[in-house]
Write a protein that holds these residues in place. Structure first.
Motif, short mmCIF file in Angstrom:
data_model
loop_
_atom_site.label_atom_id
_atom_site.label_comp_id
_atom_site.label_asym_id
_atom_site.label_seq_id
_atom_site.Cartn_x
_atom_site.Cartn_y
_atom_site.Cartn_z
N ALA A 128 43.44 35.68 71.66
CA ALA A 128 42.75 36.92 71.31
C ALA A 128 43.58 37.74 70.33
N LEU A 129 44.89 37.80 70.55
CA LEU A 129 45.75 38.59 69.69
C LEU A 129 45.90 37.98 68.30
N ARG A 130 45.82 36.67 68.20
CA ARG A 130 45.84 36.05 66.87
C ARG A 130 44.59 36.45 66.09
N GLN A 131 43.46 36.53 66.77
CA GLN A 131 42.24 37.01 66.10
C GLN A 131 42.39 38.48 65.68
N GLN A 132 42.96 39.28 66.58
CA GLN A 132 43.20 40.68 66.22
C GLN A 132 44.09 40.79 65.00
N ALA A 133 45.18 40.02 64.99
CA ALA A 133 46.14 40.08 63.88
C ALA A 133 45.47 39.69 62.57
N HIS A 134 44.63 38.67 62.60
CA HIS A 134 43.92 38.25 61.38
C HIS A 134 43.05 39.39 60.86
N TRP A 135 42.35 40.06 61.75
CA TRP A 135 41.48 41.18 61.36
C TRP A 135 42.32 42.33 60.82
N ILE A 136 43.41 42.65 61.51
CA ILE A 136 44.26 43.78 61.13
C ILE A 136 44.88 43.54 59.74
N ARG A 137 45.25 42.30 59.44
CA ARG A 137 45.85 42.01 58.13
C ARG A 137 44.89 42.30 56.99
N PRO B 130 45.29 46.67 55.45
CA PRO B 130 46.69 47.09 55.49
C PRO B 130 46.90 48.60 55.49
N GLU B 131 45.87 49.37 55.19
CA GLU B 131 46.01 50.82 55.16
C GLU B 131 45.63 51.47 56.49
N VAL B 132 45.29 50.66 57.49
CA VAL B 132 44.80 51.19 58.76
C VAL B 132 45.86 51.03 59.85
N ARG B 133 46.00 52.06 60.69
CA ARG B 133 46.92 52.03 61.84
C ARG B 133 46.12 51.71 63.10
#
Length: 199
Positions: free
Chosen positions: A67-76, A79-82
């Protein structure tokens, strides 16, 4: 038949959402709508925003890693979002213990996302609800309550001015990047040279 002929072109087509993009942009630019809320909803719709834990544990299991790998892909892609990670526990144990446990869970998620290439400056694990916001109100151990929730907390800059024409640049940049081939020019040149030497 005559009515359809003289009606406005396209009037028989459902257009209830026509103009929504312009309306949303105007609301965001004037501060009447929080884009962080919209991004949080989109994040939750696109990827699993919740990770569950074993009883009295802050260890991430295989399901959590996926699940966190999916989150990380979305977050990348933004790049301007916290982002902020909230830790929760079930209703077993004292408030103080559960608050600390919830925070450890949030910190574990932040550490894993950071290991996936997300800058720590964009991730916060400062909030823990302990056992104050259960999904299922039972005094027994309940896995659904033992969770972290990742949400958009704002923009890297002090004011979301990225939306002032820059958000489209972010989307375009990621769109172009997604179409780039995985090989490099050097690999193509080497491959062509190798093919030429064989004839």
């Amino acid at each position: 038949m005559g009515r359809a002929f003289y009606a406005e072109a396209g009037s028989e087509i459902e257009t209830s959402d026509f103009g929504n993009a312009t309306m949303n942009n105007t609301l965001v630019q004037t501060g009447q709508k929080s884009y962080a809320i919209d991004l949080t909803r989109r994040f939750a719709a696109d990827v699993p925003n919740t990770v569950n834990f074993a009883f009295d544990s802050s260890q991430l299991d295989g399901e959590a890693h996926a699940a966190l790998r999916q989150q990380a892909h979305w977050i990348r892609q933004f790049p301007e979002v916290r982002f902020r990670v909230y830790g929760h526990t079930d209703l077993v144990g004292s408030n103080a213990y559960n608050k600390a446990l919830g925070l450890r869970r949030a910190q574990a998620v932040v550490a894993y996302l950071s290991s996936q290439g997300i800058s720590r400056s964009r991730l916060e694990a400062v909030a823990s609800f302990g056992k104050t916001q259960p999904l299922v109100f039972v005094q027994a151990p309940e896995r659904r309550n033992r969770r972290t929730v990742t949400e958009v907390s704002g923009f890297v800059e002090k004011h979301p001015t990225i939306l002032n024409g820059k958000y489209a640049q972010v989307i375009w940049r990621e769109y172009v990047r997604s179409a780039e081939p995985v090989h490099s020019q050097a690999q193509v040149t080497e491959g062509a040279a190798a093919a030429g030497s064989g004839s």
